[in-house]
Design an enzyme around this catalytic site. Structure first.
Site, PDB file in Angstrom:
ATOM      1  N   LYS A 193       0.861  -1.187   0.000  1.00  0.00           N
ATOM      2  CA  LYS A 193       0.000   0.000   0.000  1.00  0.00           C
ATOM      3  C   LYS A 193       0.889   1.226   0.000  1.00  0.00           C
ATOM      4  O   LYS A 193       1.713   1.408   0.898  1.00  0.00           O
ATOM      5  CB  LYS A 193      -0.914  -0.007   1.223  1.00  0.00           C
ATOM      6  CG  LYS A 193      -1.802   1.223   1.288  1.00  0.00           C
ATOM      7  CD  LYS A 193      -2.824   1.141   2.396  1.00  0.00           C
ATOM      8  CE  LYS A 193      -3.641   2.414   2.463  1.00  0.00           C
ATOM      9  NZ  LYS A 193      -4.612   2.389   3.565  1.00  0.00           N
ATOM     10  N   GLU A 230       7.001  -6.632   0.751  1.00  0.00           N
ATOM     11  CA  GLU A 230       5.890  -6.511   1.702  1.00  0.00           C
ATOM     12  C   GLU A 230       4.882  -7.661   1.523  1.00  0.00           C
ATOM     13  O   GLU A 230       4.371  -8.203   2.494  1.00  0.00           O
ATOM     14  CB  GLU A 230       5.180  -5.165   1.511  1.00  0.00           C
ATOM     15  CG  GLU A 230       5.947  -3.967   2.048  1.00  0.00           C
ATOM     16  CD  GLU A 230       5.797  -3.819   3.558  1.00  0.00           C
ATOM     17  OE1 GLU A 230       5.214  -4.709   4.215  1.00  0.00           O
ATOM     18  OE2 GLU A 230       6.266  -2.787   4.082  1.00  0.00           O
ATOM     19  N   LYS A 245      -2.265  -1.643  -3.764  1.00  0.00           N
ATOM     20  CA  LYS A 245      -3.113  -0.464  -3.707  1.00  0.00           C
ATOM     21  C   LYS A 245      -2.273   0.799  -3.757  1.00  0.00           C
ATOM     22  O   LYS A 245      -1.285   0.866  -3.022  1.00  0.00           O
ATOM     23  CB  LYS A 245      -3.891  -0.507  -2.394  1.00  0.00           C
ATOM     24  CG  LYS A 245      -4.786   0.668  -2.144  1.00  0.00           C
ATOM     25  CD  LYS A 245      -5.412   0.523  -0.802  1.00  0.00           C
ATOM     26  CE  LYS A 245      -6.211   1.770  -0.523  1.00  0.00           C
ATOM     27  NZ  LYS A 245      -6.695   1.798   0.813  1.00  0.00           N
TER      28      LYS A 245
HETATM   29  C1  PBG Z   1      -7.038   3.419   5.513  1.00  0.00           C
HETATM   30  C2  PBG Z   1      -7.509   3.357   4.109  1.00  0.00           C
HETATM   31  C3  PBG Z   1      -7.407   4.347   3.133  1.00  0.00           C
HETATM   32  C4  PBG Z   1      -7.996   3.832   1.985  1.00  0.00           C
HETATM   33  C5  PBG Z   1      -8.449   2.563   2.282  1.00  0.00           C
HETATM   34  N1  PBG Z   1      -8.115   2.270   3.591  1.00  0.00           N
HETATM   35  C6  PBG Z   1      -6.941   5.742   3.236  1.00  0.00           C
HETATM   36  C7  PBG Z   1      -5.526   6.049   3.504  1.00  0.00           C
HETATM   37  O1  PBG Z   1      -4.660   5.177   3.607  1.00  0.00           O
HETATM   38  O2  PBG Z   1      -5.261   7.241   3.649  1.00  0.00           O
HETATM   39  C8  PBG Z   1      -8.106   4.555   0.676  1.00  0.00           C
HETATM   40  C9  PBG Z   1      -9.146   4.022  -0.249  1.00  0.00           C
HETATM   41  C10 PBG Z   1      -9.480   4.923  -1.374  1.00  0.00           C
HETATM   42  O3  PBG Z   1      -8.837   5.957  -1.613  1.00  0.00           O
HETATM   43  O4  PBG Z   1     -10.442   4.593  -2.093  1.00  0.00           O
HETATM   44  N2  PBG Z   1      -8.021   2.947   6.412  1.00  0.00           N
END
Ligand code: PBG
Length: 320
Positions: A193, A230, A245
């Site tokens: 992520k 990761e 992601k």
């Molecule tokens: C954190 C989380 C985020 C997203 C999913 N889980 C936000 C972040 O990391 O700031 C982003 C999902 C999206 O942008 O559609 N709980």
């Protein structure tokens, strides 16, 4: 000339016959927001924040459309946030109530997934607890994730999805679930992520309190090898599925992970990916349906078995 690749592109029927990538509704997951009050999310036209009373209908619609699952995010009122994010594991926390409503609505006919992370619940908006100097403390945060995951399992989640990018989070969550008798609740790890600008609209969706950024825990966008590292760490810690992601700008990482993972690989087409296409389409600069279909197809082509997308319901309808 002997080789004429265009022969296989001559008619729509021919192209359909030889198409390599065919996304199906059952591999799509709908991310959905549940809060104390409903709302339209301005930065994500067409996406709503639902109440607990409404979210069961969303789950039913996802099931009826043949989707693979729903991924739930909780949006507490600001007054319910604190430094630790304690509503994240409260039995009557907003996300737990949303999970239960979905499970009551669809039972086992749809996979109910929930986000394990503290950022929606903390007053400072970070994904973990803070030390006196403002750093996000890793190990203590993982213990809270385990409590949150157990609360979500108790509420009825089939899959918990840790998205906080703390080191060791998957192992501690797995141990916590097993210790509480939830051996069958699966962990979908947000493994690779990245600290992405494309989460911008999501921050409005969850009413984020964050100031600053998440660059000490989420990955640097320049790093490809590290994404694979990761994912391998999460697999060693017992992840049942891994995720990359955002999706569209990280297809190289997705392909790397898909090449080695012996578990299903998911990709999250995040809020910014959604809103950019919606905005361009609204201006008439892009063919909306074609762009949406191409984006989802490309994510599957790169190696995703599962795609989280805010367009899941609509794409499934087009596929039918
Ligand atoms: C954190 C989380 C985020 C997203 C999913 N889980 C936000 C972040 O990391 O700031 C982003 C999902 C999206 O942008 O559609 N709980």
């Amino acid at each position: 000339m002997i080789e004429r690749p265009r022969r296989l592109r001559t008619t729509a029927a021919m192209r359909r016959l030889v198409r390599e990538t065919r996304p199906r509704p059952s591999q799509l997951v709908l991310p959905a927001f549940v809060g104390e009050t409903g709302a339209e999310i301005k930065a994500m036209p067409g996406v709503l924040r639902h109440t607990v009373a409404q979210i069961g209908d969303v789950a039913r619609a996802a099931r009826d459309a043949g989707l693979g699952g729903i991924m739930l995010f909780g949006v507490p009122d600001d007054a319910d946030k604190d430094a630790q994010g304690s509503q994240a594991w409260a039995a009557d926390g907003i996300l737990q109530r949303g999970i239960t409503a979905c499970r009551e609505a669809v039972g086992d006919e749809l996979v109910i997934m929930s986000d394990v992370c503290l950022d929606e619940f903390t007053s400072h908006g970070h994904c973990g607890v803070l030390a006196a100097d403002g750093r996000v403390v890793n190990d203590e945060t993982c213990e809270l994730y385990a409590r949150q995951a157990i609360a979500q399992a108790e509420a009825g989640a089939h899959v918990v999805a840790p998205s906080g990018m703390m080191d060791g989070q998957v192992r501690i969550i797995r141990e916590g679930l097993d210790g509480a008798g939830f051996e069958d609740v699966a962990v979908l790890a947000y493994s690779a992520k990245y600290a992405s600008a494309f989460y911008g609209p999501f921050r409005e969706a969850v009413g984020s309190s964050l100031e600053g950024d998440r660059r000490t825990y989420q990955q640097d966008p320049g790093n490809r090898r590290e994404g694979l590292r990761e994912a391998l760490l999460d697999l060693a810690e017992g992840a049942d599925m891994v995720m990359v992601k955002p999706a569209s700008h990280y297809l190289d990482v997705l392909a790397d992970v898909a090449a080695v993972a012996q578990v299903p690989v998911a990709a999250y087409q995040v809020s910014g990916e959604y809103s950019m296409i919606e905005a361009a389409a609204e201006k008439g600069w892009i063919n909306r349906r074609a762009a949406v279909e191409e984006s989802v197809t490309s994510i599957v082509r790169a190696g995703a078995d599962v795609v989280l997308t805010y367009w899941a319901l609509e794409v499934a309808e087009w596929m039918a």
